[in-house]
Design an enzyme around this catalytic site. Sequence first.
Site, PDB file in Angstrom:
ATOM      1  N   ASN A   1       8.793 -33.762  -2.375  1.00 12.63           N
ATOM      2  CA  ASN A   1       9.614 -34.395  -3.415  1.00 12.63           C
ATOM      3  C   ASN A   1       8.850 -35.374  -4.292  1.00 12.63           C
ATOM      4  O   ASN A   1       9.450 -36.203  -4.973  1.00 12.63           O
ATOM      5  CB  ASN A   1      10.815 -35.089  -2.766  1.00 12.63           C
ATOM      6  CG  ASN A   1      11.533 -34.174  -1.806  1.00 12.63           C
ATOM      7  OD1 ASN A   1      11.504 -34.401  -0.607  1.00 12.63           O
ATOM      8  ND2 ASN A   1      12.138 -33.112  -2.310  1.00 12.63           N
TER       9      ASN A   1
ATOM     10  N   VAL B   1       8.925 -39.053  -8.594  1.00  8.37           N
ATOM     11  CA  VAL B   1       9.680 -38.934  -7.353  1.00  8.37           C
ATOM     12  C   VAL B   1      11.000 -38.231  -7.629  1.00  8.37           C
ATOM     13  O   VAL B   1      11.702 -38.571  -8.578  1.00  8.37           O
ATOM     14  CB  VAL B   1       9.967 -40.346  -6.781  1.00  8.37           C
ATOM     15  CG1 VAL B   1      10.848 -40.271  -5.558  1.00  8.37           C
ATOM     16  CG2 VAL B   1       8.668 -41.058  -6.461  1.00  8.37           C
ATOM     17  N   CYS B   2      11.337 -37.243  -6.806  1.00 10.13           N
ATOM     18  CA  CYS B   2      12.627 -36.558  -6.896  1.00 10.13           C
ATOM     19  C   CYS B   2      13.511 -37.140  -5.799  1.00 10.13           C
ATOM     20  O   CYS B   2      13.369 -36.794  -4.630  1.00 10.13           O
ATOM     21  CB  CYS B   2      12.449 -35.058  -6.714  1.00 10.13           C
ATOM     22  SG  CYS B   2      13.991 -34.149  -6.804  1.00 10.13           S
ATOM     23  N   LEU B   3      14.368 -38.052  -6.193  1.00 11.53           N
ATOM     24  CA  LEU B   3      15.225 -38.729  -5.231  1.00 11.53           C
ATOM     25  C   LEU B   3      16.565 -39.008  -5.903  1.00 11.53           C
ATOM     26  O   LEU B   3      16.633 -39.782  -6.863  1.00 11.53           O
ATOM     27  CB  LEU B   3      14.543 -40.034  -4.787  1.00 11.53           C
ATOM     28  CG  LEU B   3      15.166 -40.823  -3.659  1.00 11.53           C
ATOM     29  CD1 LEU B   3      15.245 -39.990  -2.381  1.00 11.53           C
ATOM     30  CD2 LEU B   3      14.358 -42.080  -3.397  1.00 11.53           C
TER      31      LEU B   3
END
Length: 183
Positions: A76, A84-86
Amino acid sequence: MSSPSKRREMDLMKLMMSDYKVEMVNDGMQEFFVDFHGPNESLYQGGVWRVRVELPDAYPYKSPSIGFINKMYHPNVDEMSGSVCLDVINQTWSPMFDLVNVFEVFLPQLLLYPNPSDPLNGEAAALMMRDRPAYEEKVKEYCQKYAKPEDIGASPEDKLSDEELSEDEYDSSDEQVVGKPDP
């Protein structure tokens, strides 16, 4: 308008008082770096990452922009940009959250519980699902290579290996070589 700026100031002070090393960019409070340690009991334990934080004018009503500066191998986290993939930062951010939440809860949770079904790094996600031991080995290798505590704050030029040096920088004749050879 003073409310978001006061909140930004308060959140930044709270982060600094939580023993995070914070380095401001320019004189404003909208962009800064935070030294983030990999969470205990994770593959990232012992690693230290420099995280770039950018606060939008509408912070805390709009989420901060977060990105890792040094490389990280994680499904991620985009390896090249550090993005950041959050969800909690990108889609479900709430003004109830603050910067301490980002560094004490959200990022540690991301590292402890990667989500390979929503990847920014497809290679890491595929390896994690296909061959967990090989994935874990690669994470540890990246930690050793890119997240040593002594490297934080060093400029990228300081970390160039011999093969990355250009011919001009490396070119020297034998009579110019002085000192002991590397072990």
